[in-house]
Design an enzyme around this catalytic site. Structure first.
Site, PDB file in Angstrom:
ATOM      1  N   GLN A  78       0.806  -1.287   0.072  1.00 39.49           N
ATOM      2  CA  GLN A  78      -0.140  -0.117   0.061  1.00 39.49           C
ATOM      3  C   GLN A  78       0.824   1.112  -0.150  1.00 39.49           C
ATOM      4  O   GLN A  78       0.409   2.311  -0.077  1.00 39.49           O
ATOM      5  CB  GLN A  78      -1.121  -0.130   1.416  1.00 39.49           C
ATOM      6  CG  GLN A  78      -1.995  -1.015   1.355  1.00 39.49           C
ATOM      7  CD  GLN A  78      -3.058  -1.010   2.102  1.00 39.49           C
ATOM      8  OE1 GLN A  78      -3.342  -0.032   2.812  1.00 39.49           O
ATOM      9  NE2 GLN A  78      -3.688  -2.324   2.257  1.00 39.49           N
ATOM     10  N   LYS A  81      24.689 -17.294  -3.612  1.00 34.86           N
ATOM     11  CA  LYS A  81      25.824 -17.435  -4.313  1.00 34.86           C
ATOM     12  C   LYS A  81      25.400 -18.522  -5.471  1.00 34.86           C
ATOM     13  O   LYS A  81      24.996 -19.580  -5.202  1.00 34.86           O
ATOM     14  CB  LYS A  81      26.978 -18.143  -3.377  1.00 34.86           C
ATOM     15  CG  LYS A  81      28.368 -18.058  -4.164  1.00 34.86           C
ATOM     16  CD  LYS A  81      29.569 -18.675  -3.060  1.00 34.86           C
ATOM     17  CE  LYS A  81      30.826 -18.592  -3.859  1.00 34.86           C
ATOM     18  NZ  LYS A  81      30.824 -19.214  -5.154  1.00 34.86           N
TER      19      LYS A  81
END
Length: 649
Positions: free
Chosen positions: A230, A365
């Site tokens: 919002q 990673k």
């Protein structure tokens, strides 16, 4: 039609059907709604100030069907302030509430619910919607109570306190709770959304059984959904002190934190809100304050990279002709900036990440090519960690130049990321990436972005990681481009991040200190990497000597039992101590045989220098994943399994 007039704030307002019952359960009439908005105006108006209003109207009362209304209807009094938003195919003219008279007119047309965005007109122009507050909407799922929402609200308060942001709770008058926070300086709506999302996702990760930040309704069962969206410029929230179109005239009512800490929290009716306001004043008085003239370092404006736009205008809430975009300033020549041209990827150390504190964040990673993406005047250049030009190797990534534009002009940027190839399972596969021009195996090329160092004239590499990350997440340029992704952060602490990365099949985890700047081209303990390893038990079938005059073992040749011998899995050449190598050599010498115990072909250079041994010893090996040829990738020695024989595997 019965008609009367009411004089409010110097405006003469015609009123009709004041005896119309809008809330049948309580007998609340339009007269009562008008009276409420007059009496609550002093508290309500500051929180709606300079914001366009979307209305939800119930002309037939709350038991009839309502309708949303954005554009002002015909017959709107001329003294109602207006604000026009230009869309691609239409213009929408909104009212802006400035006085009690405006509220009375809205009550006259049965606009019971008044919704506003968080951004302010007086801070914004058509390019940047700026806000001085954020809101989090706590929406209870099935079997979740208002008290459960209050517990989550208190957790949010603690997080905001730690960030130095004053916070204010509002029971929504419907189901849940709104938590507002006042920002130290105006920020772009996208930046406010990023902060709110980070709070929501952090709590969802900490309390996955009771909190969710996911909008899917299937995820809300017995959970509190924290709606962070919002804060987006295009969305609105019920204004504080607004009525609700519910069976009873409940209100979006400001509350004290002490109330939320007590059990039995209930929504408040308009009469109760008026009584509390008369006795206690506006509990939200600290939320809507004057906009500070200077910049407060406690909240960084993530739209800072747009400061070079000159003449930022602040539109008035009155009709005005369409504005032209502010002129773009003269562009610096980035090639003439030695610091920018010399930027190289920052590197992580192998230091342990166990036990790191809250000031660390965790990223995935991946097994790919590390590269900086430099986009200047729409021209793309990819630079490897060693400074090599990778642009010609990945022509697909020229798409960066097409994406990085604003108002039809190119946006200069330097971004950091990993070029990866995804296999059919959606996992990064380095062998596919390296052989993508020669293999027919299906794969998908991606650029995973995880840092931004320069953007539209602003040098960001000296900023803390958490600021650069928020800037990165605020970018919308790549939303519709499947080749480019900004992967989500992993949940903390470190052990949770490691588990999540392993569960997702990622190569590992990179821990980054939130306060760390970007160390171009150097390895720093502010970034730490930990790979995910798999374990496997294998049989030793041979060994190769070490290099030069080294009489020790250089690598072990290992495999798994098959029907007619060992299936070759590759070589293990790391993880040994010198003492282990000496002991292994002494143990393997008596097992030497003349015939290769492996079935299938082995590379001639490997076989030519190998000493074969009787496949008798079982060993424990750690490895990253499997290559496309079925060999172990990055295997590392762990030790002999004295408790097992090859037949046990």
């Amino acid at each position: 039609m019965a008609r009367s007039h009411l004089d409010v704030d110097g405006r003469r307002i015609p009123l009709t059907n004041l005896d119309k019952v809008l809330y049948p359960e309580t007998g609340t009439r339009k007269f009562d709604v008008v009276d409420y908005y007059i009496r609550i105006a002093d508290a309500m108006l500051p929180h709606m100030a300079s914001r366009p209003v979307t209305r939800k109207r119930w002309p037939g009362g709350v038991e009839s069907a309502p309708f949303f209304e954005k554009t002002l209807p015909a017959g709107t009094p001329e003294w109602i302030a207006r604000f026009t938003i230009e869309h691609s195919e239409r213009r929408t003219v909104y009212p802006v509430v400035r006085s009690a008279a405006d509220l009375v007119w809205l009550a006259q047309v049965a606009a019971l619910e008044l919704h506003v965005p968080q951004w302010r007109i007086d801070l914004s122009n058509e390019h940047d919607r700026l806000t001085d507050r954020i809101v989090l909407d706590l929406d209870p799922g099935p079997e979740v109570t208002l008290d459960d929402c209050a517990k989550v609200a208190l957790d949010i308060r603690d997080m905001l306190d730690d960030a130095g942001l004053p916070s204010f709770p509002v029971t929504s008058g419907s189901k849940g709770i709104h938590v507002y926070a006042r920002l130290g300086a105006p920020v772009r709506s996208e930046s406010a959304r990023t902060v709110a999302k980070q709070i929501a996702t952090t709590l969802a990760q900490s309390y996955p059984k009771s909190v969710t930040a996911t909008m899917a309704k299937s995820e809300r069962d017995r959970r509190v959904f924290i709606d962070w969206s919002q804060n987006t410029a295009a969305k609105t929230t019920l204004a504080p002190y607004s009525l609700r179109g519910r069976p009873q005239p409940w209100v979006a009512a400001p509350r004290s934190w002490a109330e939320l800490a007590e059990p039995g929290l209930q929504h408040l009716l308009l009469s109760e809100v008026l009584d509390r306001f008369e006795s206690d004043g506006d509990l939200l008085a600290g939320l809507s304050t004057a906009v500070p003239a200077g910049h407060d370092d406690s909240v960084i404006d993530l739209g800072e990279y747009r400061k070079k736009r000159s003449g930022r205008s602040r539109p008035e809430a009155t009709p005005a002709p369409a504005r032209q975009p502010a002129p773009r300033p003269p562009r610096e020549d980035p090639e003439a900036l030695p610091d920018l041209v010399a930027l190289r990827p920052m590197l992580a150390t192998d230091d342990p990440i166990d036990g790191l504190a809250d000031e660390w964040a965790y990223e995935g990673k991946w097994d790919g090519f590390r590269a900086l993406v430099r986009v200047i005047d729409g021209r793309v250049r990819l630079v490897s960690r060693t400074g090599n030009d990778l642009t010609g190797d990945f022509p697909e990534l020229e798409v960066f130049g097409e994406c990085l534009t604003a108002d039809g002009e190119p946006v200069d940027a330097v971004l950091d990321g990993e070029i990866v190839a995804l296999n059919d399972a959606g996992l990064t596969d380095f062998s596919l990436l390296a052989s993508r021009r020669r293999t027919r195996e299906p794969h998908r090329l991606r650029m995973y972005l995880f840092d931004v160092l320069y953007l539209d004239g602003v040098r960001l590499w000296e900023q803390p990681w958490e600021v650069r990350r928020e800037v990165l997440e605020s970018l919308t340029h790549f939303d519709d481009e499947p080749l480019i992704e900004i992967p989500a952060l992993l949940p903390g602490p470190a052990d949770a991040a490691v588990r999540a990365a392993r569960d997702r099949g990622w190569e590992g985890v990179v821990a980054k200190r939130r306060a760390a700047s970007y160390g171009s081209g150097r390895r720093s303990a502010d970034w730490r990497k930990q790979k995910n390893w798999n374990d496997i038990e294998v049989v030793i079938g041979g060994y190769r000597p070490g290099r030069g005059s080294d009489s020790r073992i250089g690598s072990l040749l290992v495999g798994l039992p098959a029907e007619r011998g060992l299936r070759y899995l590759g070589r293990v050449g790391t993880g040994f101590t010198d003492a282990e190598l000496d002991a292994l050599l002494e143990e393997l010498r008596p097992l030497q045989i003349s015939r290769c115990p492996f079935i299938g072909d082995i590379d001639r250079p490997v076989a030519g220098s190998a000493t074969w041994v009787l496949p008798k010893l079982v060993a424990d090996v750690q490895f990253m994943d499997w290559t496309s040829t079925g060999h172990l990738r990055h295997p590392s020695w762990r030790g002999i399994r004295r408790d097992k024989l090859p037949g046990d595997l």
